[in-house]
Motif scaffolding. Structure first.
Motif, mmCIF file in Angstrom:
data_model
loop_
_atom_site.group_PDB
_atom_site.id
_atom_site.type_symbol
_atom_site.label_atom_id
_atom_site.label_comp_id
_atom_site.label_asym_id
_atom_site.label_seq_id
_atom_site.Cartn_x
_atom_site.Cartn_y
_atom_site.Cartn_z
ATOM 1 N N LEU A 369 -7.525 -11.556 -0.438
ATOM 2 C CA LEU A 369 -6.573 -10.462 -0.618
ATOM 3 C C LEU A 369 -7.261 -9.310 -1.339
ATOM 4 O O LEU A 369 -7.978 -9.534 -2.317
ATOM 5 C CB LEU A 369 -5.365 -10.947 -1.436
ATOM 6 N N VAL A 370 -7.059 -8.084 -0.866
ATOM 7 C CA VAL A 370 -7.641 -6.892 -1.479
ATOM 8 C C VAL A 370 -6.520 -5.991 -1.989
ATOM 9 O O VAL A 370 -5.587 -5.667 -1.245
ATOM 10 C CB VAL A 370 -8.514 -6.104 -0.480
ATOM 11 N N GLN A 371 -6.622 -5.601 -3.253
ATOM 12 C CA GLN A 371 -5.731 -4.598 -3.822
ATOM 13 C C GLN A 371 -6.573 -3.357 -4.107
ATOM 14 O O GLN A 371 -7.576 -3.430 -4.835
ATOM 15 C CB GLN A 371 -5.102 -5.115 -5.117
ATOM 16 N N THR A 390 -8.062 1.255 5.692
ATOM 17 C CA THR A 390 -9.373 0.896 6.246
ATOM 18 C C THR A 390 -9.604 -0.606 6.137
ATOM 19 O O THR A 390 -10.079 -1.247 7.090
ATOM 20 C CB THR A 390 -10.485 1.655 5.503
ATOM 21 N N ALA A 391 -9.275 -1.175 4.978
ATOM 22 C CA ALA A 391 -9.466 -2.612 4.779
ATOM 23 C C ALA A 391 -8.620 -3.425 5.760
ATOM 24 O O ALA A 391 -9.090 -4.419 6.338
ATOM 25 C CB ALA A 391 -9.122 -2.988 3.340
ATOM 26 N N LYS A 392 -7.388 -2.985 5.993
ATOM 27 C CA LYS A 392 -6.526 -3.681 6.955
ATOM 28 C C LYS A 392 -7.114 -3.630 8.358
ATOM 29 O O LYS A 392 -7.068 -4.612 9.110
ATOM 30 C CB LYS A 392 -5.134 -3.060 6.946
ATOM 31 N N SER A 393 -7.677 -2.474 8.705
ATOM 32 C CA SER A 393 -8.263 -2.325 10.045
ATOM 33 C C SER A 393 -9.462 -3.250 10.245
ATOM 34 O O SER A 393 -9.845 -3.549 11.378
ATOM 35 C CB SER A 393 -8.692 -0.871 10.275
ATOM 36 N N MET A 394 -10.050 -3.706 9.139
ATOM 37 C CA MET A 394 -11.195 -4.620 9.196
ATOM 38 C C MET A 394 -10.764 -6.082 9.177
ATOM 39 O O MET A 394 -11.609 -6.982 9.265
ATOM 40 C CB MET A 394 -12.132 -4.342 8.017
ATOM 41 N N GLY A 395 -9.449 -6.326 9.020
ATOM 42 C CA GLY A 395 -8.948 -7.693 9.028
ATOM 43 C C GLY A 395 -8.582 -8.251 7.675
ATOM 44 O O GLY A 395 -8.163 -9.412 7.568
ATOM 45 N N PHE A 396 -8.731 -7.456 6.615
ATOM 46 C CA PHE A 396 -8.354 -7.920 5.282
ATOM 47 C C PHE A 396 -6.839 -7.843 5.094
ATOM 48 O O PHE A 396 -6.182 -6.959 5.667
ATOM 49 C CB PHE A 396 -9.003 -7.053 4.199
ATOM 50 N N ARG A 397 -6.290 -8.744 4.289
ATOM 51 C CA ARG A 397 -4.961 -8.524 3.744
ATOM 52 C C ARG A 397 -5.132 -7.536 2.609
ATOM 53 O O ARG A 397 -5.825 -7.824 1.627
ATOM 54 C CB ARG A 397 -4.380 -9.825 3.176
ATOM 55 N N ALA A 398 -4.541 -6.363 2.715
ATOM 56 C CA ALA A 398 -4.824 -5.319 1.731
ATOM 57 C C ALA A 398 -3.596 -4.467 1.476
ATOM 58 O O ALA A 398 -2.828 -4.162 2.398
ATOM 59 C CB ALA A 398 -5.969 -4.439 2.210
#
Length: 438
Positions: A369-371, A390-398
């Motif tokens: 998870l990224v905050q 940007t993080a979501k577009s890379m597949g991260f939960r953000a």
């Protein structure tokens, strides 16, 4: 401890110096040389110098060298950048951080000598450092390049007893060039006539450029994996040089990349043994006690720790380019392999001139998870909303968070079990967190 009045004077002085910044980029050392001439050239009255350039590991290498030399009883000056909380951190005078009073006096002297001429902030504080270092005796000055090497303000020194070039990778391309060869050319600019240099691990493109520069200057090179080597065993680090093998304690700094930095420091100690003999016991003691904040540093106390459950660890690192991310991600991946039940989360903030994808990409399939947060008091901080997108577009939960504290609370509420939270992305973010958590 300095008074509130002294802190106010310091802030006002720094603001004045920052206003002297030239409007046009001038890749030369002319401004600084003019100021040093007005100061009676303190750069000519310095202790023996180790000059350190490179992309990653400069500060850590200097921290390890300083720790080893302190353990050996040597008196050490050091100049590093950037600072995390206070400007004083950049100036170590005979083993101690410069006092606020001395820093103000030295900066004021430089301001007066500069007489309002255009000069960058880094140039004028470098002049202040050189002036302070020239006035107090020491066995050695550890001098870190700020940016590049060839035109860096620290490159006004002409006679280091040793140069060091740590691993080179892509960074600051707008100033240094867009290829490893161009960047290596700038870094290799610290090599001086017939002065030896320790070369850390390099790609073939960078190493070729360094060798060509060394041929021009007649600089003997001591190159990783050719002249010396460092490897990690289960309980030690193995240093090999000139047909002999020595085993040392692992450095107190965490991360596989710190083994390479320790190797560079040990190699420097070895090649300077005729000038500054240091026993292996001092090397061990220095490795065991070295400290370098915000480089995979575990936070053990302070307000942020008070909000954590007992099964959550908090770590911080100021990685600022993709190569740093690759190194940190490699270390964290190994932690996760050793502890499969551990979930790892990130509080991330970076400057707008950084490639967010390049910084985050190495952490894919490692971070749960990224905050994202805005870096406090940084006008050019990247938008937390944009970074989260940007993080979501890379597949991260953000998701974006208003502050680091809220980001940590969000992670705690959205996860369970044994967890590790890494605050990452910029030394400016690390500095603000350390300041607020002290």
């Amino acid at each position: 401890m300095c008074s509130v009045k002294t802190k106010m004077i310091s802030r006002k002085l720094i603001e004045r110096l920052e206003q002297l910044h030239p409007k046009i980029i001038d890749l030369s050392l002319d401004r600084l040389n003019n100021l040093l001439n007005a100061l009676d050239n303190p750069q000519k009255r310095l202790p023996p110098i180790i000059h350190v350039a490179g992309t990653n590991g400069k500060g850590s290498t200097i921290a390890i060298l300083r720790s080893i030399q302190n353990a050996a009883g040597l008196s050490i000056h050091a100049y590093t950048s950037p600072h995390l909380v206070h400007l004083n951190e950049r100036f170590i005078i005979a083993g101690k951080e410069i006092t606020e009073k001395s820093l103000i006096q030295t900066l004021t002297e430089c301001e007066n000598a500069n007489a309002g001429a255009e000069i960058t902030f880094f140039e004028i504080i470098t002049a202040a450092g050189l002036l302070a270092f020239s006035r107090i005796k020491a066995d050695l000055l550890l001098l870190e390049v700020g940016l590049g090497g060839r035109f860096d303000a620290t490159n006004v020194v002409s006679n280091p007893i040793l140069s060091i070039i740590t691993p080179i990778s892509l960074d600051h391309q707008q100033y240094l060039g867009d290829t490893l060869e161009k960047i290596a050319y700038e870094k290799a600019g610290i090599l001086k006539e017939k002065r030896p240099a320790i070369i850390g691990q390099q790609g073939p493109e960078a190493l070729k450029v360094i060798k060509l520069k060394a041929e021009e200057t007649g600089s003997p090179l001591f190159i990783f994996q050719r002249d010396w080597n460092i490897t990690e065993t289960k309980s030690a680090i193995k240093f090999e040089v000139e047909g002999s093998t020595s085993y040392f304690e692992k450095p107190n700094l965490k991360g596989i990349h710190q083994i390479q930095n320790a190797g560079i420091a040990i190699a420097a100690t070895h090649y300077l043994k005729e000038v500054l003999p240091i026993k292996n016991g001092s090397i061990d003691q220095g490795l065991l006690t070295v400290k370098w904040p915000a480089r995979l540093q575990k936070i053990n106390e302070g307000p942020l720790i008070n909000i954590l459950p007992t099964n959550v660890e908090l770590w911080i690192d100021g990685g600022h380019n993709q190569n740093a991310s690759l190194l940190i991600a490699h270390t964290i991946r190994n932690w996760k392999i050793k502890n499969p039940c551990l979930s790892i989360h990130m509080v991330f903030g970076c400057l707008s001139n950084r490639e967010t994808k390049a910084l985050l990409q190495p952490f894919i399939n490692i971070i749960d998870l990224v905050q994202t947060v805005k870096i406090p008091e940084q006008a050019n901080s990247a938008s937390r909303e944009l970074v989260a997108h940007t993080a979501k577009s890379m597949g991260f939960r953000a998701n974006p968070a208003d502050t680091v504290t809220k980001a940590i609370k969000n992670i705690i509420s959205l996860s369970a079990g044994k967890r590790l939270i890494l605050i990452y992305g910029s030394l400016y973010l690390s500095g603000s967190v350390l300041a607020d958590n002290s």
